[in-house]
Scaffold this motif. Structure first.
Motif, short mmCIF file in Angstrom:
data_model
loop_
_atom_site.label_atom_id
_atom_site.label_comp_id
_atom_site.label_asym_id
_atom_site.label_seq_id
_atom_site.Cartn_x
_atom_site.Cartn_y
_atom_site.Cartn_z
N LEU A 1 -6.20 34.52 -6.01
CA LEU A 1 -7.54 34.01 -6.33
C LEU A 1 -8.59 34.48 -5.34
O LEU A 1 -8.30 34.72 -4.17
N GLU B 1 -11.79 32.61 -9.08
CA GLU B 1 -11.68 33.77 -9.94
C GLU B 1 -10.29 34.38 -9.77
O GLU B 1 -9.85 34.62 -8.64
N GLU B 2 -9.62 34.62 -10.86
CA GLU B 2 -8.31 35.26 -10.83
C GLU B 2 -8.49 36.72 -10.44
O GLU B 2 -9.26 37.45 -11.08
N GLN C 1 -11.19 36.66 -14.24
CA GLN C 1 -11.49 35.48 -15.06
C GLN C 1 -11.76 34.26 -14.19
O GLN C 1 -11.05 33.99 -13.22
N VAL D 1 -11.40 30.53 -13.39
CA VAL D 1 -10.32 29.59 -13.74
C VAL D 1 -10.57 28.16 -13.29
O VAL D 1 -9.82 27.26 -13.66
N GLY D 2 -11.61 27.92 -12.49
CA GLY D 2 -11.86 26.55 -12.05
C GLY D 2 -12.65 26.51 -10.76
O GLY D 2 -13.40 27.43 -10.44
N LEU E 1 -9.30 22.67 -12.71
CA LEU E 1 -9.08 23.90 -13.46
C LEU E 1 -9.62 23.75 -14.87
O LEU E 1 -9.54 22.66 -15.45
N GLN F 1 -5.73 26.89 -17.86
CA GLN F 1 -5.34 27.42 -16.55
C GLN F 1 -4.38 26.52 -15.77
O GLN F 1 -4.04 26.82 -14.64
N HIS F 2 -3.94 25.45 -16.39
CA HIS F 2 -3.03 24.53 -15.71
C HIS F 2 -1.60 25.07 -15.73
O HIS F 2 -1.24 25.87 -16.58
N LYS G 1 -0.08 26.96 -13.50
CA LYS G 1 0.11 28.28 -12.89
C LYS G 1 0.14 28.22 -11.37
O LYS G 1 0.29 29.25 -10.71
N TYR H 1 -2.47 27.47 -9.55
CA TYR H 1 -3.78 27.82 -9.01
C TYR H 1 -4.41 26.69 -8.21
O TYR H 1 -5.06 26.94 -7.18
#
Length: 169
Positions: free
Chosen positions: A13, A69-70, A75, A77-78, A97, A101-102, A104, A106
């Protein structure tokens, strides 16, 4: 008034300043029932106000939440970051998120990077996370981060658990 917002990275991220184009996924987030732990669901107008608070927090406190951002896709994501608005319990590490996007990892990855930034770059000496008693997923994130359940608290969205994060070092 422009407030410089530093960018940080974790393995997957980029933690960066919010941009106008982040609003669409945040409006989707605030329209979804999952946003209940963040004061939602709400309409676009109210979502805009909530979204603008993140940049305002930086302007007023000198720290705040970052857009997530991924790295692989760019993208949004939260969000995750440093949170301590007027009247809040203590300096907090927060995360959320957007739908899809849950699951993963993140939230944990971003919150750990935000915690590190709080201690190393912003001089924080303590941090908590306030998690709704109904939010089992975020409770798991706090525990994966190594936080310890300290006590029950009441906040504007209901009853919550206060998790204490490890001290710096």
């Amino acid at each position: 008034m422009a407030t410089p917002i530093p960018t940080f990275e974790s393995d997957r991220l980029v933690l960066r300043a919010f941009r106008q184009d982040d609003f669409e996924p945040m409006a989707t987030f605030f329209a979804d029932p999952v946003s209940a732990f963040y004061g939602g669901p709400c309409n676009r107008e109210e979502a805009w106000r909530k979204f603008a608070v993140y940049s305002g927090h930086w302007a007023l406190r000198g720290y705040g939440p970052w857009a997530l951002e991924e790295k692989a896709t760019g993208q949004f994501v939260g969000l995750s970051g440093l949170w301590y608005p007027e009247g809040w319990i203590e300096p907090e590490i927060t995360w959320a998120l957007v739908p899809g996007q849950h699951g993963k990892g993140y939230a944990t990855e971003a919150a750990l990077r935000a915690l590190r930034a709080g201690y190393e770059n912003f001089g924080w000496t303590t941090a908590v996370s306030v998690v709704s008693m109904a939010n089992k997923a975020s409770q798991a994130v706090a525990l994966r981060m190594g936080a310890v359940l300290e006590r029950e608290v009441s906040y504007r969205h209901g009853a919550a658990y206060l998790y204490r994060h490890r001290a710096p070092g």
